[in-house]
Scaffold this motif. Structure first.
Motif, PDB file in Angstrom:
ATOM      1  N   THR A  24       0.780  -1.368  -0.100  1.00  0.00           N
ATOM      2  CA  THR A  24      -0.013  -0.057  -0.071  1.00  0.00           C
ATOM      3  C   THR A  24       0.819   1.233   0.232  1.00  0.00           C
ATOM      4  N   GLY A  25       2.057   1.078   0.312  1.00  0.00           N
ATOM      5  CA  GLY A  25       2.911   2.240   0.302  1.00  0.00           C
ATOM      6  C   GLY A  25       2.778   3.231   1.617  1.00  0.00           C
ATOM      7  N   ILE A  26       2.216   2.438   2.662  1.00  0.00           N
ATOM      8  CA  ILE A  26       2.120   3.231   3.819  1.00  0.00           C
ATOM      9  C   ILE A  26       3.245   3.109   4.753  1.00  0.00           C
ATOM     10  N   SER A  27       4.243   4.056   4.928  1.00  0.00           N
ATOM     11  CA  SER A  27       5.439   3.668   5.607  1.00  0.00           C
ATOM     12  C   SER A  27       5.428   3.492   6.963  1.00  0.00           C
ATOM     13  N   ILE A  28       4.457   3.901   7.854  1.00  0.00           N
ATOM     14  CA  ILE A  28       4.104   3.779   9.158  1.00  0.00           C
ATOM     15  C   ILE A  28       4.067   2.365   9.313  1.00  0.00           C
ATOM     16  N   LEU A  29       3.392   1.594   8.676  1.00  0.00           N
ATOM     17  CA  LEU A  29       3.265   0.216   8.677  1.00  0.00           C
ATOM     18  C   LEU A  29       4.418  -0.551   8.463  1.00  0.00           C
ATOM     19  N   TRP A  30       5.399  -0.042   7.697  1.00  0.00           N
ATOM     20  CA  TRP A  30       6.521  -0.677   6.994  1.00  0.00           C
ATOM     21  C   TRP A  30       7.413  -0.551   8.443  1.00  0.00           C
ATOM     22  N   THR A  31       7.749   0.527   8.999  1.00  0.00           N
ATOM     23  CA  THR A  31       8.192   0.751  10.152  1.00  0.00           C
ATOM     24  C   THR A  31       7.935  -0.160  11.446  1.00  0.00           C
ATOM     25  N   ILE A  32       6.566  -0.199  11.591  1.00  0.00           N
ATOM     26  CA  ILE A  32       6.099  -0.797  12.689  1.00  0.00           C
ATOM     27  C   ILE A  32       6.376  -2.385  12.443  1.00  0.00           C
ATOM     28  N   GLY A  33       6.301  -2.834  11.274  1.00  0.00           N
ATOM     29  CA  GLY A  33       6.537  -4.148  10.842  1.00  0.00           C
ATOM     30  C   GLY A  33       8.048  -4.552  11.187  1.00  0.00           C
ATOM     31  N   ILE A  34       8.905  -3.936  10.872  1.00  0.00           N
ATOM     32  CA  ILE A  34      10.534  -3.900  11.102  1.00  0.00           C
ATOM     33  C   ILE A  34      10.697  -4.021  12.422  1.00  0.00           C
ATOM     34  N   ILE A  35      10.078  -3.230  13.430  1.00  0.00           N
ATOM     35  CA  ILE A  35      10.307  -3.150  14.681  1.00  0.00           C
ATOM     36  C   ILE A  35       9.689  -4.425  15.263  1.00  0.00           C
ATOM     37  N   LEU A  36       8.551  -4.795  14.976  1.00  0.00           N
ATOM     38  CA  LEU A  36       7.876  -6.252  15.512  1.00  0.00           C
ATOM     39  C   LEU A  36       8.577  -7.314  15.272  1.00  0.00           C
ATOM     40  N   VAL A  37       9.450  -7.436  13.752  1.00  0.00           N
ATOM     41  CA  VAL A  37      10.093  -8.389  13.400  1.00  0.00           C
ATOM     42  C   VAL A  37      11.400  -8.606  14.379  1.00  0.00           C
ATOM     43  N   VAL A  38      12.120  -7.471  14.650  1.00  0.00           N
ATOM     44  CA  VAL A  38      13.375  -7.355  15.485  1.00  0.00           C
ATOM     45  C   VAL A  38      13.069  -7.782  16.735  1.00  0.00           C
ATOM     46  N   VAL A  39      12.135  -7.226  17.447  1.00  0.00           N
ATOM     47  CA  VAL A  39      11.635  -7.485  18.874  1.00  0.00           C
ATOM     48  C   VAL A  39      11.145  -9.057  18.895  1.00  0.00           C
ATOM     49  N   GLY A  40      10.446  -9.546  18.023  1.00  0.00           N
ATOM     50  CA  GLY A  40      10.148 -10.952  17.984  1.00  0.00           C
ATOM     51  C   GLY A  40      11.449 -11.628  17.744  1.00  0.00           C
ATOM     52  N   ALA A  41      12.304 -11.573  17.080  1.00  0.00           N
ATOM     53  CA  ALA A  41      13.581 -12.387  16.801  1.00  0.00           C
ATOM     54  C   ALA A  41      14.385 -12.259  17.966  1.00  0.00           C
ATOM     55  N   VAL A  42      14.463 -11.067  18.650  1.00  0.00           N
ATOM     56  CA  VAL A  42      15.381 -10.963  19.962  1.00  0.00           C
ATOM     57  C   VAL A  42      14.681 -11.963  21.041  1.00  0.00           C
ATOM     58  N   LEU A  43      13.103 -11.822  21.086  1.00  0.00           N
ATOM     59  CA  LEU A  43      12.622 -12.557  22.343  1.00  0.00           C
ATOM     60  C   LEU A  43      12.843 -13.933  22.028  1.00  0.00           C
TER      61      LEU A  43
END
Length: 51
Positions: free
Chosen positions: A15-34
């Motif tokens: 969709t080109g919505i950059s805030i979803l892209w940013t939140i998605g990256i943060i969730l992937v990184v936090v999930g991987a660390v956990l």
């Protein structure tokens, strides 16, 4: 958490919505660390394993 992050990354990319892209990256990184901490045997949020 990793799956939700990937879904948000895909939706944000399509969709080109950059805030979803940013939140998605943060969730992937936090999930991987956990996931890594849980697999190493550390207690994460009171649990011995994360997944």
């Amino acid at each position: 958490m990793i799956a939700l992050g990937v879904i948000l990354l895909v939706i944000g990319f399509v969709t080109g919505i950059s805030i979803l892209w940013t939140i998605g990256i943060i969730l992937v990184v936090v999930g991987a660390v956990l996931w890594i901490l849980g697999s190493m045997g550390h207690a994460v949020a009171g649990r011995r394993h994360y997944w």
